[in-house]
Design a protein around this motif. Structure first.
Motif, PDB file in Angstrom:
ATOM      1  N   GLN A 164      75.856  55.546  43.551  1.00 30.25           N
ATOM      2  CA  GLN A 164      74.735  54.878  44.203  1.00 30.25           C
ATOM      3  C   GLN A 164      75.256  53.824  45.180  1.00 30.25           C
ATOM      4  OE1 GLN A 164      72.070  55.713  45.250  1.00 30.25           O
ATOM      5  NE2 GLN A 164      70.584  55.526  43.590  1.00 30.25           N
ATOM      6  N   ARG A 165      76.369  53.179  44.834  1.00 28.97           N
ATOM      7  CA  ARG A 165      76.976  52.218  45.769  1.00 28.97           C
ATOM      8  C   ARG A 165      77.438  52.945  47.032  1.00 28.97           C
ATOM      9  NH1 ARG A 165      78.323  47.153  43.199  1.00 28.97           N
ATOM     10  NH2 ARG A 165      77.923  47.308  40.964  1.00 28.97           N
ATOM     11  N   VAL A 166      78.026  54.152  46.843  1.00 33.23           N
ATOM     12  CA  VAL A 166      78.455  54.936  48.003  1.00 33.23           C
ATOM     13  C   VAL A 166      77.245  55.285  48.873  1.00 33.23           C
ATOM     14  CG1 VAL A 166      79.421  57.147  48.737  1.00 33.23           C
ATOM     15  CG2 VAL A 166      80.489  55.887  46.870  1.00 33.23           C
ATOM     16  N   MET A 167      76.144  55.687  48.207  1.00 36.93           N
ATOM     17  CA  MET A 167      74.917  56.013  48.945  1.00 36.93           C
ATOM     18  C   MET A 167      74.447  54.810  49.754  1.00 36.93           C
ATOM     19  SD  MET A 167      73.834  59.109  48.651  1.00 36.93           S
ATOM     20  CE  MET A 167      72.130  58.929  49.178  1.00 36.93           C
ATOM     21  N   ILE A 168      74.506  53.644  49.124  1.00 36.96           N
ATOM     22  CA  ILE A 168      74.051  52.430  49.823  1.00 36.96           C
ATOM     23  C   ILE A 168      74.979  52.136  51.000  1.00 36.96           C
ATOM     24  CG2 ILE A 168      73.713  49.940  49.572  1.00 36.96           C
ATOM     25  CD1 ILE A 168      72.857  50.546  46.634  1.00 36.96           C
ATOM     26  N   ALA A 169      76.289  52.287  50.774  1.00 39.05           N
ATOM     27  CA  ALA A 169      77.245  52.067  51.868  1.00 39.05           C
ATOM     28  C   ALA A 169      76.927  52.998  53.036  1.00 39.05           C
ATOM     29  CB  ALA A 169      78.666  52.316  51.368  1.00 39.05           C
ATOM     30  N   MET A 170      76.620  54.258  52.694  1.00 47.76           N
ATOM     31  CA  MET A 170      76.325  55.245  53.724  1.00 47.76           C
ATOM     32  C   MET A 170      75.062  54.866  54.487  1.00 47.76           C
ATOM     33  SD  MET A 170      76.994  59.175  52.987  1.00 47.76           S
ATOM     34  CE  MET A 170      75.471  59.669  52.258  1.00 47.76           C
ATOM     35  N   ALA A 171      74.098  54.268  53.774  1.00 43.41           N
ATOM     36  CA  ALA A 171      72.847  53.859  54.413  1.00 43.41           C
ATOM     37  C   ALA A 171      73.079  52.686  55.360  1.00 43.41           C
ATOM     38  CB  ALA A 171      71.819  53.494  53.347  1.00 43.41           C
ATOM     39  N   LEU A 172      74.092  51.873  55.057  1.00 40.56           N
ATOM     40  CA  LEU A 172      74.306  50.662  55.856  1.00 40.56           C
ATOM     41  C   LEU A 172      75.153  50.911  57.098  1.00 40.56           C
ATOM     42  CD1 LEU A 172      75.020  48.119  52.993  1.00 40.56           C
ATOM     43  CD2 LEU A 172      72.899  48.451  54.264  1.00 40.56           C
ATOM     44  N   VAL A 173      75.643  52.133  57.242  1.00 42.17           N
ATOM     45  CA  VAL A 173      76.567  52.482  58.319  1.00 42.17           C
ATOM     46  C   VAL A 173      76.123  51.966  59.680  1.00 42.17           C
ATOM     47  CG1 VAL A 173      77.055  54.524  59.717  1.00 42.17           C
ATOM     48  CG2 VAL A 173      77.844  54.419  57.375  1.00 42.17           C
ATOM     49  N   THR A 174      74.826  52.099  59.971  1.00 39.93           N
ATOM     50  CA  THR A 174      74.363  51.733  61.309  1.00 39.93           C
ATOM     51  C   THR A 174      73.637  50.403  61.325  1.00 39.93           C
ATOM     52  OG1 THR A 174      72.415  53.012  60.800  1.00 39.93           O
ATOM     53  CG2 THR A 174      74.131  54.109  62.083  1.00 39.93           C
ATOM     54  N   ASN A 175      73.810  49.623  60.258  1.00 34.99           N
ATOM     55  CA  ASN A 175      73.125  48.341  60.174  1.00 34.99           C
ATOM     56  C   ASN A 175      71.619  48.493  60.394  1.00 34.99           C
ATOM     57  OD1 ASN A 175      72.626  45.692  59.945  1.00 34.99           O
ATOM     58  ND2 ASN A 175      74.022  45.027  61.562  1.00 34.99           N
ATOM     59  N   PRO A 176      70.946  49.218  59.504  1.00 36.91           N
ATOM     60  CA  PRO A 176      69.538  49.565  59.724  1.00 36.91           C
ATOM     61  C   PRO A 176      68.605  48.352  59.627  1.00 36.91           C
ATOM     62  CG  PRO A 176      70.190  50.148  57.495  1.00 36.91           C
ATOM     63  CD  PRO A 176      71.427  49.683  58.185  1.00 36.91           C
ATOM     64  N   ASP A 177      67.436  48.497  60.244  1.00 35.13           N
ATOM     65  CA  ASP A 177      66.430  47.444  60.145  1.00 35.13           C
ATOM     66  C   ASP A 177      65.627  47.590  58.869  1.00 35.13           C
ATOM     67  OD1 ASP A 177      67.033  46.412  62.705  1.00 35.13           O
ATOM     68  OD2 ASP A 177      65.965  48.118  63.570  1.00 35.13           O
ATOM     69  N   LEU A 178      65.493  48.842  58.427  1.00 38.08           N
ATOM     70  CA  LEU A 178      64.676  49.112  57.247  1.00 38.08           C
ATOM     71  C   LEU A 178      65.440  50.029  56.307  1.00 38.08           C
ATOM     72  CD1 LEU A 178      61.968  49.113  55.660  1.00 38.08           C
ATOM     73  CD2 LEU A 178      61.246  51.020  57.105  1.00 38.08           C
ATOM     74  N   LEU A 179      65.488  49.630  55.043  1.00 38.98           N
ATOM     75  CA  LEU A 179      66.095  50.490  54.030  1.00 38.98           C
ATOM     76  C   LEU A 179      64.990  50.984  53.116  1.00 38.98           C
ATOM     77  CD1 LEU A 179      68.732  51.565  52.681  1.00 38.98           C
ATOM     78  CD2 LEU A 179      68.634  49.563  51.206  1.00 38.98           C
ATOM     79  N   ILE A 180      64.839  52.294  53.032  1.00 43.15           N
ATOM     80  CA  ILE A 180      63.851  52.860  52.118  1.00 43.15           C
ATOM     81  C   ILE A 180      64.583  53.297  50.859  1.00 43.15           C
ATOM     82  CG2 ILE A 180      62.127  54.660  51.775  1.00 43.15           C
ATOM     83  CD1 ILE A 180      61.600  54.618  54.753  1.00 43.15           C
ATOM     84  N   ALA A 181      64.308  52.615  49.755  1.00 44.57           N
ATOM     85  CA  ALA A 181      65.015  52.892  48.512  1.00 44.57           C
ATOM     86  C   ALA A 181      64.030  53.510  47.536  1.00 44.57           C
ATOM     87  CB  ALA A 181      65.603  51.606  47.948  1.00 44.57           C
ATOM     88  N   ASP A 182      64.257  54.792  47.229  1.00 44.95           N
ATOM     89  CA  ASP A 182      63.322  55.507  46.368  1.00 44.95           C
ATOM     90  C   ASP A 182      63.862  55.533  44.942  1.00 44.95           C
ATOM     91  OD1 ASP A 182      61.538  57.160  45.163  1.00 44.95           O
ATOM     92  OD2 ASP A 182      61.983  58.932  46.373  1.00 44.95           O
ATOM     93  N   GLU A 183      63.335  54.681  44.100  1.00 43.55           N
ATOM     94  CA  GLU A 183      63.777  54.576  42.699  1.00 43.55           C
ATOM     95  C   GLU A 183      65.295  54.599  42.595  1.00 43.55           C
ATOM     96  OE1 GLU A 183      61.555  55.581  39.659  1.00 43.55           O
ATOM     97  OE2 GLU A 183      59.806  56.392  40.691  1.00 43.55           O
TER      98      GLU A 183
END
Lengths: 347, 324
Positions: A164-183
């Motif tokens: 899950q940490r890897v998933m979060i790292a992958m989500a942060l790659v582009t410095n997003p404005d919005l993170l949608i975290a589904d459970e």
């Protein structure tokens, strides 16, 4: 920074064409996500919250799905965008983290490969070297120990929490404005859950993101939410700040959910009955068939319009309309030890 | 220990397997009566000579009077040094007969295998991506047609249409034309087409079903949420895991067709390849040639399975090398 919310959703409807008829998973919901804040989408399983979160960037499969309504992101209507324009937003300015980290990474590729893919999808000019550097930084940032060495490991060599940490790292790659975290913590055990929630809160600060957090766990909501949207059978039942929802829960459904928390009256048996069919929903309030306070008017017409209680708090319930008495539904909470309070966060 | 050690062990195991097969075939051959000795005995009896003497003389001539272990060592060394004996019907060494047959088999086997391995998975994954569309249904129809119709029968029908009626292709395979020539391409098109339609069906179906399963996997949703294009999702994220179960089907299936259907196709089209050679050798009771062709097919199967196991470990990193 403007006052305009980062994301505002109006009349969002997601239907699936199935063999048994048209299934309406999300039925005309509205909500807003202010900049830098966390909005929790709450409801029991099957209430449409996941579909709603995946309809924003249209990652629900279409067809058989069809998404209508308006989604304004940072002042831009994104529902009318083409698939390729949407792809730039997906994983670019709006990133996703999903429920089950066990299956969310492709088992055939190293985690480094998958993070590099995310980088190069949005910045095609980035070299392999630079992308790997970035991946290592991000993995460090999300607390994966020994990141440089683990980059070439495969997902099955990581634990659930690490994945899950890897998933979060992958989500942060582009410095997003919005993170949608589904459970994002549901599949993890409790201690890891707390670590991931803390991590998300830290990262929200660091990357100044808004978060849309989808969960059925009110304990998690209490910890991280600024605003709460309570969904039931594809409709919004109640919305408000986290304090309003916990101190002054107004919709019978919200109150029933809160009563299911440990130590509360319903903690053992839950809410009797089941969710209505999304193919042929009941008239009137969707919750009426399971509601202790349902009157005749509750089962006719459409879902009642939302009645504002404060600037931020609104409830979709007949008992809050003119000519009704809200105190009928606002009975006191009985705790297991017999003490009686007005809300569940009461000390 | 890693993959290298696994590969070394797996290759060693394949060598042991071939040795066991060689030993068993030798055992069976030794136990069975030798046709040449039988013939000598019969001849002697008919000429009024002593059959027992004739048997001894023939056995001495064929060096069958030596102890078993010596004969076995001789045979094993022969197998591994490619001295597979003399083919009586072809009047040449067995290896030479096999090499000349292989020359024709390779000409259609290589393009056939490449086409199957390329087209099968691609069409299958394409079908999965467009499930229940008319293209998917068309591909499914072709797959079932090819799977259902016997190769030799389909070959005869096509030969009737294109060879006899339209006269576009020669009815009998011309061995004289150069390998890389238009005539050769023309005369091989139909046999290759028949084999491809036969082999592609199962592979298309398996890859379609596997890919359809992975198309709904969570990691595909992750890739989509990352902004990866649909084409890339299928080309990278779906095909790779699909190939793991597919490689089993593919190797087994191609080998079965290589040894079975290719024989029938060679007979129908008159291609003097390996299948035809084995068939003729069996009919003519040419023991050495039968044995040689069988050994060849066995080695191909062993090597095919070896490749399959190695491909596995490359495709799916979760497969452990430790306990196998």
């Amino acid at each position: 920074m403007t006052d305009e919310p980062l994301l505002s959703v109006e009349g969002l409807t997601t239907e699936f064409d199935t063999d048994n008829g048209v299934l309406t998973a999300v039925d005309g919901i509205d909500f807003e996500i202010p900049r830098g804040e966390t909005v929790c989408l709450v409801g029991e399983s099957g209430s449409g919250k996941t579909v709603a979160s995946e309809s924003i960037t249209r990652i629900v499969p279409t067809p058989p799905g069809e998404v209508t309504g308006s989604v304004r992101f940072d002042g831009q209507e994104i529902t009318s965008l083409s698939e390729s324009e949407l792809r730039e937003i997906r994983g670019g300015r709006i990133a996703h983290v999903f429920q089950n980290p066990q299956d969310a990474l492709n088992h055939c590729y190293t985690v480094g490969w998958q993070i590099v893919e995310a980088v190069q999808t949005h910045e095609p000019d980035t070299s392999e070297e630079e992308a790997r550097e970035r991946a290592i930084e991000l993995l460090n940032d999300v607390g994966v120990a020994n990141a440089a060495a683990r980059l070439d490991d495969y997902p099955h060599e990581f634990s659930g929490g690490q994945k899950q940490r890897v998933m979060i790292a992958m989500a942060l790659v582009t410095n997003p404005d919005l993170l949608i975290a589904d459970e994002p913590t549901t599949a993890l055990d409790v201690t890891v859950q707390a670590q991931i929630l803390n991590l998300l809160e830290e990262l929200q600060e660091e990357y100044s993101m808004s978060i849309l957090f989808v969960t059925h766990d009110l304990g998690v909501v209490a910890q991280i939410a600024d605003h709460v949207v309570v969904m039931y059978a594809g409709k919004v039942m109640e919305r408000g700040t986290v304090e309003e929802i916990f101190d002054d829960p107004s919709h019978p459904y919200t109150r029933a959910l809160l009563e299911c928390l440990p130590g509360q009256a319903r903690s053992a048996e839950g809410i009797p009955g089941t969710l209505p069919s999304p193919i042929d929903p009941p008239d009137g309030c969707r919750f009426a068939p399971r509601c202790d306070y349902a009157v005749e008017e509750c089962t006719a017409g459409d879902q009642p319009p939302e009645e504002p209680l404060t600037d931020t708090h609104a409830v979709s319930c007949v008992h809050y309309q003119q000519g009704y008495d809200p105190s009928t539904v606002k009975t006191e909470f009985t705790q297991e030890d017999g003490t009686v309070t007005g809300g569940v966060s009461g000390d | 220990m890693g993959m290298e050690w696994y590969i070394v062990r797996r290759v060693a195991w394949a060598a042991i397997v071939t040795f066991i097969i060689v030993t068993i075939t030798w055992g069976l051959m030794t136990a069975a009566p030798n046709p040449q000795v039988q013939q000598a005995v019969t001849q002697a009896a008919m000429d009024g000579e002593n059959p027992a003497e004739a048997e001894e003389r023939m056995e001495a001539q064929l060096q069958l009077d030596r102890p078993l272990h010596v004969r076995f060592m001789d045979y094993v060394v022969g197998v591994y040094t490619l001295e597979w004996g003399w083919s009586n019907t072809r009047n040449q060494p067995v290896t030479a007969a096999l090499v000349s047959a292989l020359y024709y088999t390779v000409q259609y086997s290589v393009p056939w295998t490449i086409l199957t391995v390329l087209i099968g998975p691609i069409v299958g994954v394409y079908s999965a991506a467009n499930q229940y569309s008319w293209r998917d249904h068309a591909a499914t129809g072709v797959a079932f047609f090819g799977y259902a119709i016997p190769n030799f029968f389909f070959g005869i029908i096509l030969l009737l249409i294109f060879g006899v009626q339209l006269e576009w292709i020669p009815i009998v395979y011309q061995t004289g034309v150069p390998v890389f020539s238009v005539q050769n391409v023309i005369q091989l098109t139909i046999p290759i087409f028949v084999l491809v339609t036969g082999s592609i069906g199962a592979i298309m179906r398996v890859s379609r079903n596997e890919a359809a399963e992975y198309a709904n996997a969570d990691f595909v949703k992750t890739a989509k949420a990352k902004g990866v294009s649909t084409y890339r999702i299928y080309a990278r994220h779906v095909i790779r895991p699909t190939m793991v179960p597919l490689s089993t089907t593919m190797v087994g299936y191609l080998l079965a067709i290589f040894t079975g259907s290719s024989l029938l196709v060679e007979v129908v089209f008159g291609i003097p390849g390996l299948g035809r050679t084995l068939y003729d050798a069996v009919v003519a009771q040419d023991t050495n040639l039968v044995l040689g062709s069988t050994l060849f097919f066995t080695f191909v199967a062993t090597i095919g399975n070896l490749l399959q196991d190695l491909v596995y470990t490359v495709l799916d990193p979760r497969i452990s090398f430790e306990d196998r």
